[in-house]
Design an enzyme around this catalytic site. Sequence first.
Site, PDB file in Angstrom:
ATOM      1  N   TRP A  58     -26.374 -71.662 102.011  1.00 57.11           N
ATOM      2  CA  TRP A  58     -25.674 -70.706 101.151  1.00 57.11           C
ATOM      3  C   TRP A  58     -24.183 -71.038 101.088  1.00 57.11           C
ATOM      4  O   TRP A  58     -23.544 -70.866 100.047  1.00 57.11           O
ATOM      5  CB  TRP A  58     -25.891 -69.289 101.677  1.00 57.11           C
ATOM      6  N   HIS A  59     -23.616 -71.532 102.168  1.00 52.71           N
ATOM      7  CA  HIS A  59     -22.197 -71.882 102.177  1.00 52.71           C
ATOM      8  C   HIS A  59     -21.903 -73.116 101.331  1.00 52.71           C
ATOM      9  O   HIS A  59     -20.790 -73.300 100.870  1.00 52.71           O
ATOM     10  CB  HIS A  59     -21.703 -72.102 103.612  1.00 52.71           C
ATOM     11  N   GLY A  60     -22.882 -73.962 101.138  1.00 51.25           N
ATOM     12  CA  GLY A  60     -22.694 -75.144 100.312  1.00 51.25           C
ATOM     13  C   GLY A  60     -23.848 -76.106 100.472  1.00 51.25           C
ATOM     14  O   GLY A  60     -24.503 -76.138 101.511  1.00 51.25           O
TER      15      GLY A  60
END
Length: 93
Positions: A35-37
Amino acid sequence: SWFKDYLYIPLGGSKKGHSTTLRNLLIVFLLSGLWHGAEWSFLLWGLLHATFLILHRVSKNMYLYRMTKNNFLQSLLKISFTSSIFNNSFSLI
């Protein structure tokens, strides 16, 4: 909170046994890393967090926790361990 409400609890949370709890933690933290990248470093970040959380849950009742009855000594050991882990993990990235 979103990961807890929509992933961890529907997967069974910590109510369906020890191995299921550890599996759920791994899934949630890997997905939070994604989700962060969408890069390997974020996936590694999620994996590291899951690994250390799982190690903490597994080692709660092991020798280190029974050995340190002194709160100051226990805090000192935890801070030293955490510092060494973060210093080593950031040097790998």
